[in-house]
Motif scaffolding. Sequence first.
Motif, PDB file in Angstrom:
ATOM      1  N   ALA A 238       0.809  -1.225   0.000  1.00  0.00           N
ATOM      2  CA  ALA A 238       0.000   0.000   0.000  1.00  0.00           C
ATOM      3  C   ALA A 238       0.839   1.271   0.000  1.00  0.00           C
ATOM      4  O   ALA A 238       0.419   2.298  -0.519  1.00  0.00           O
ATOM      5  CB  ALA A 238      -0.944  -0.005   1.201  1.00  0.00           C
ATOM      6  N   TRP A 239       2.025   1.216   0.572  1.00  0.00           N
ATOM      7  CA  TRP A 239       2.828   2.425   0.741  1.00  0.00           C
ATOM      8  C   TRP A 239       4.249   2.132   0.279  1.00  0.00           C
ATOM      9  O   TRP A 239       4.971   1.369   0.920  1.00  0.00           O
ATOM     10  CB  TRP A 239       2.799   2.800   2.217  1.00  0.00           C
TER      11      TRP A 239
ATOM     12  N   ARG B 150      -3.245   2.246  -3.592  1.00  0.00           N
ATOM     13  CA  ARG B 150      -3.762   3.253  -4.513  1.00  0.00           C
ATOM     14  C   ARG B 150      -4.372   2.563  -5.728  1.00  0.00           C
ATOM     15  O   ARG B 150      -3.833   1.592  -6.248  1.00  0.00           O
ATOM     16  CB  ARG B 150      -2.606   4.154  -4.946  1.00  0.00           C
ATOM     17  N   ALA B 151      -5.486   3.105  -6.200  1.00  0.00           N
ATOM     18  CA  ALA B 151      -6.155   2.542  -7.378  1.00  0.00           C
ATOM     19  C   ALA B 151      -5.394   2.900  -8.654  1.00  0.00           C
ATOM     20  O   ALA B 151      -5.289   2.101  -9.566  1.00  0.00           O
ATOM     21  CB  ALA B 151      -7.588   3.049  -7.464  1.00  0.00           C
TER      22      ALA B 151
ATOM     23  N   VAL C 265       2.916  11.933  -7.149  1.00  0.00           N
ATOM     24  CA  VAL C 265       4.095  12.261  -6.343  1.00  0.00           C
ATOM     25  C   VAL C 265       4.996  11.039  -6.201  1.00  0.00           C
ATOM     26  O   VAL C 265       6.097  11.008  -6.732  1.00  0.00           O
ATOM     27  CB  VAL C 265       3.689  12.811  -4.955  1.00  0.00           C
ATOM     28  N   THR C 266       4.548  10.036  -5.474  1.00  0.00           N
ATOM     29  CA  THR C 266       5.409   8.874  -5.207  1.00  0.00           C
ATOM     30  C   THR C 266       5.442   7.885  -6.356  1.00  0.00           C
ATOM     31  O   THR C 266       6.278   6.992  -6.362  1.00  0.00           O
ATOM     32  CB  THR C 266       4.958   8.142  -3.929  1.00  0.00           C
ATOM     33  N   GLY C 267       4.564   8.059  -7.347  1.00  0.00           N
ATOM     34  CA  GLY C 267       4.528   7.128  -8.474  1.00  0.00           C
ATOM     35  C   GLY C 267       5.431   7.512  -9.625  1.00  0.00           C
ATOM     36  O   GLY C 267       5.564   6.766 -10.590  1.00  0.00           O
ATOM     37  N   THR C 268       6.065   8.678  -9.543  1.00  0.00           N
ATOM     38  CA  THR C 268       6.951   9.122 -10.617  1.00  0.00           C
ATOM     39  C   THR C 268       8.229   9.703 -10.021  1.00  0.00           C
ATOM     40  O   THR C 268       8.212  10.257  -8.918  1.00  0.00           O
ATOM     41  CB  THR C 268       6.290  10.215 -11.494  1.00  0.00           C
TER      42      THR C 268
END
Length: 128
Positions: free
Chosen positions: A11-12, A86-87, A92-95
């Motif tokens: 999840a994180w 996250r769906a 922010v944290t995905g790139t």
Amino acid sequence: MGARRPTTTGAWPWHARLANRVLARELRRRTGANLSDLGPMRAARRAHLIGLDLADRRCGYPLEMVLLAAAAGWRIEETAVDYLPRAGRSKVTGTVRGTFRAIADMRRVLAESNRVRSRPHPSRLNRH
């Protein structure tokens, strides 16, 4: 403030958890508030929040809010909130770009907070 409690291991992302741990430690040092998370959720009365006169409109906003609230004498408490996977992809944290933008924004807020003087609590403003 909400303190994330992941419901699953994925999840994180690890880099977000690490950065959050470093920020929480810095917030504890600067504010004295017992924080473990910068938090996905913050709640305050609208008038008081507006009275903080927040300037950041990007990734530094949550950090600036906590720093100014503490300087204004607000009581800051955490409550656990479930943190689900996250769906979609995080901006922010995905790139890589988003992560570096967040780091730059938060560094700027921390540097600026070294120069900001304590502001009075909004509930004490305009009282004669």
